[in-house]
Structure formats: C-alpha cells, structure tokens
Design an enzyme around this catalytic site. Structure first.
Site, mmCIF file in Angstrom:
data_model
loop_
_atom_site.group_PDB
_atom_site.id
_atom_site.type_symbol
_atom_site.label_atom_id
_atom_site.label_comp_id
_atom_site.label_asym_id
_atom_site.label_seq_id
_atom_site.Cartn_x
_atom_site.Cartn_y
_atom_site.Cartn_z
ATOM 1 N N SER A 181 0.842 -1.195 0.000
ATOM 2 C CA SER A 181 0.000 0.000 0.000
ATOM 3 C C SER A 181 0.884 1.255 0.000
ATOM 4 O O SER A 181 1.682 1.435 -0.907
ATOM 5 C CB SER A 181 -0.970 -0.031 1.191
ATOM 6 N N ASP A 324 -9.793 -4.696 -5.002
ATOM 7 C CA ASP A 324 -9.281 -3.807 -3.958
ATOM 8 C C ASP A 324 -10.185 -2.585 -3.840
ATOM 9 O O ASP A 324 -10.459 -1.895 -4.827
ATOM 10 C CB ASP A 324 -7.853 -3.382 -4.313
ATOM 11 N N HIS A 356 -8.187 -5.035 0.061
ATOM 12 C CA HIS A 356 -6.947 -4.343 0.395
ATOM 13 C C HIS A 356 -6.380 -4.804 1.739
ATOM 14 O O HIS A 356 -5.182 -5.067 1.849
ATOM 15 C CB HIS A 356 -7.205 -2.835 0.427
#
Length: 436
Positions: A181, A324, A356
C-alpha cells in the site's frame, strides 16, 4: 519493583532526531547518531530482540540535505553472511506518532498507526535470518505521498545500515525492498531511483504490494467515499512540499477546510479514516474539487506523482487484488505496463478475490518466497501476469498463513526471533517454513 513505563518522544520533541550542525556536508547515508531501542508489539509487549535506530543524512525530493531515522532490527543467532531487507511500512499519515521509529517502540502512544500492526510481517523476515531496516520514509515532516523523496530516504537508510558495524553487513550485502500500500508506493520509488541515485547498492529485487500506481487518480476516486481521509491526508502533506499548492488551497478553502487540514496533521491513519469518512473535499472549497485541481500547476504536480515513469534495474514482484476497495487495479495495471515497456522484468500477480486489508496479511507468503529466491540467486521465472483466486489458498499461501500466525504468536510472547516451544503444531510450522 519496576518504575513507571517511560513513554518515548516522537520526532519534533526528541533531540535524537535533530541533525548536528554541519551534517549537510556529510555523504548521503552517513550515520549521524545511533542508539539502541526497545521494540514492542502494539507498543505494549516488549520484544526480546536487538534493535538500533540511526539518524542519517539524506535529502528531500528537491535534493536538499535532510536527516531522518531508520530502525534496524537484527535477527536471532545466525552464522555466516545475512541479507538486508528494506521494509517500507504503510505510514499513510503526517503525524510523527505514525513514524515506525516511534510507533514500534515500547511505550509509544500511537493507537491507529499502521506500522504497529505490520510488526508480525516484519517478524516473518527476521525468522528467515534477514536484517531489516525500517525507514521513516516520509521524512521528519511526514511528507506522505511526495514523489521521489521516499526513494532517496530509503536508499540512504540502506547505505546507513550497510555501513553500521553492529549490523554485521558489508557494501556487497544482497539487498531487497518490500512494502504494501503506502509502503508499496514508497518501495516503487526505491526501485525506480536506485539505478541513478544509489547504483552501488546490490538491489536484487523489490516487492510492490498494491503500490497505488497513479496517486492523482486514486485521489479523485476515494474522495467522498469511506476512505476519504486518505486523499485529505495526501493533499495536506503535499501542501507542505509544494508552496504553490499551499497557496492555491488557502486561496480557495473555506475556514472549515483549513481547520480540517490542520487537524488531520495530528491524526494517526485510522483516526483520519474514521473522522473523515465520506467527506467530500468540495465541501471545504469555494468551487468543486475537480475544477480546483484543473488549475495549473496542479495537473503537472499530479503527473509528477505517477509511478512507472522510471525503469528499475532490479526484477519486481507486483501484487494486487482485483477487487481492492482502496487501490484501483487499473492504476496498478498501468504502472506495470509502463515498467514492461521500459524492459523491466515484472512478475505481476492479480488476486481475483480478497480486498486491500486481507491481502496485506495474505500476500506476504509469496513475497517471502520470491525474496528468498532473489537472495539465493535462483533463476527468475518467465515474468508476465498471473491470476490467482486468493493469495492464501496455494501451497505457498497456506504455509505463509501458518508462518504469519507463528510470527504473531512469537511477537505476543515477546520472542520474535526465538524458536517455538516444541510440539505437534510448532513442528508443523517448522516443516512448512523449511518447505517455503
């Protein structure tokens, strides 16, 4: 009888973070100051492990000399040479309470910071006998989302760690980078800038987990949704980096908008997501946010944030969930395609199911296996794009889930680099780790 626990000081209050006079004359990666520290799971469970913090010379996105901190964690008893892993946490905040150098320390007050929940992932790397360096890649001002800067800061953290005698490494030590991320975005900058900024580092590979791809597009997509706190964090951080953006925002923001940006600077990531869930930035402006961000030089600024415009010299593993809810798979597809057009070897894994947050804890299994192959110098696969139903359903994935569970258990008992107590479960874990 023990006295009361002493809470560490965050950057801005701790003199350790202040570089000495004349530091700018030092070479990038020079260690300016060091100290041993106590690492703790969730700041509450001390870890029986050796850890140091290094204040080192680096630079900001414009090349201006600066200094920041990396946390160096050593594995347990090892014999022979060990590799180095640069792990980039998903700091995703401006507040220094979210910097790994603070959030990972015993006694830190950082509820809602992401680095604290990433510690078990870091433990999986330590269990493989790797030295891990964890940089405050946003720098002393928490420049979340800034281009280039994370790459400079992490590459200089690698230089500092390689030259730090207690780590037992050498300039030839095989090194890899990994992050997810916001950490995947930072790792992208590491891979992209290494050939020009730090060609002497033996960077054998980089794992980019959900690496954002196009922050400008993500910004527009997340606004007014459940993750609206993230674009507000980014624009607030970028106004510190780009004076022209700050002037534009101040000229067109309502008083509530200025107050929101001032307030979010003090929030941890989770606090920001909860407090600003569903917020539409247009409500803070005197015109629609789309119109404001079309005013020059904002479009050029967003172009500068886009990843994939520079070619890494090392091979890449990119992991991304198709569904996601935070990072659009199309943006990561574009980043991968730009790398491939430049001739970069990319193994791209698209995960059909999962989101995610789930992939943050399922993806490490294949990442660890891939990194182990890079350290060992094994031949690369053919590259290309592959699709899996879930990162946790393959043989490697199942072993990885058990490995992460074992790492979490060891962190809970404060022995992240120790052996597990013998028994049927732990013998199974040991077999799966060896198989991985």
């Amino acid at each position: 009888m023990r006295g009361p626990r002493r809470r560490p000081l965050p950057a801005g209050q701790d003199p350790f973070y202040e570089p000495p006079i004349g530091f700018a004359a030092a070479a990038p990666g020079t260690v300016l100051r060091s100290r041993s520290v106590r690492i703790a799971l969730l700041a509450a469970i001390p870890q029986r492990i050796t850890a140091w913090q290094l204040l080192y010379r680096t630079c900001d996105l414009s090349g201006v000399p600066d200094a920041t901190v990396t946390t160096v964690v050593l594995p347990g008893d090892v014999s022979g040479p060990v590799p180095l892993l640069a792990y980039q946490c998903a700091i995703d905040a401006i507040s220094s309470r979210c910097f790994p150098s603070y959030a990972l320390r015993y006694g830190a007050f950082a509820p809602g910071s992401v680095p604290q929940v990433e510690w078990p992932i870091i433990v999986t790397a330590l269990r493989r006998g790797w030295v891990v360096t964890i940089s405050d890649h946003g720098g002393p001002r928490g420049s979340f989302g800034a281009p280039r800067e994370p790459g400079y800061r992490v590459l200089d953290a690698i230089r500092a760690t390689l030259g730090f005698a207690p780590a037992g490494l050498s300039p030839e030590t095989p090194t890899a980078a990994w992050g997810y991320s916001g950490g995947g975005m930072a790792t992208s900058w590491v891979a992209e800038l290494a050939p020009s900024y730090a060609p002497e580092i033996a960077l054998v590979g980089a794992v980019l987990g959900s690496p954002v791809g196009d922050p400008g597009d993500i910004f527009a997509r997340l606004n007014a949704g459940p993750f609206a706190g993230l674009p507000l964090l980014v624009v607030t951080a970028l106004r510190r980096v780009y004076p022209e953006l700050d002037r534009l925002l101040r000229a067109h923001s309502e008083p509530a908008g200025i107050a929101a940006m001032d307030r979010i600077e003090t929030c941890t990531t989770t606090e920001a997501l909860v407090r600003y869930r569903g917020v539409d930035l247009t409500d803070y402006l005197d015109r629609p946010v789309v119109e404001l961000f079309a005013i020059p030089p904002i479009p050029a600024l967003f172009d500068e944030l886009r990843l994939g415009e520079r070619a890494p010299a090392c091979p890449l593993l990119v992991q991304q969930a198709v569904r996601d809810e935070v990072i659009a798979v199309e943006n990561v597809d574009g980043q991968v395609e730009r790398y491939r057009r430049a001739g970069v070897h990319v193994e791209y894994v698209r995960v059909r199911f999962g989101g995610h947050i789930s992939e943050m804890f399922l993806a490490p299994s294949s990442a660890l296996a891939w990194l182990s192959d890079r350290y060992a110098g094994r031949p690369l696969g053919p590259g290309g794009t592959g699709a899996v139903a879930s990162s946790g359903l393959s043989g490697t994935g199942i072993r990885g889930v058990f490995g992460l569970a074992a790492a979490a258990f060891l962190a809970l008992v404060g022995r992240p680099a120790a052996g597990l107590v013998p028994g049927p479960f732990t013998r199974f874990i040991g077999r799966t780790r060896r198989a991985a």
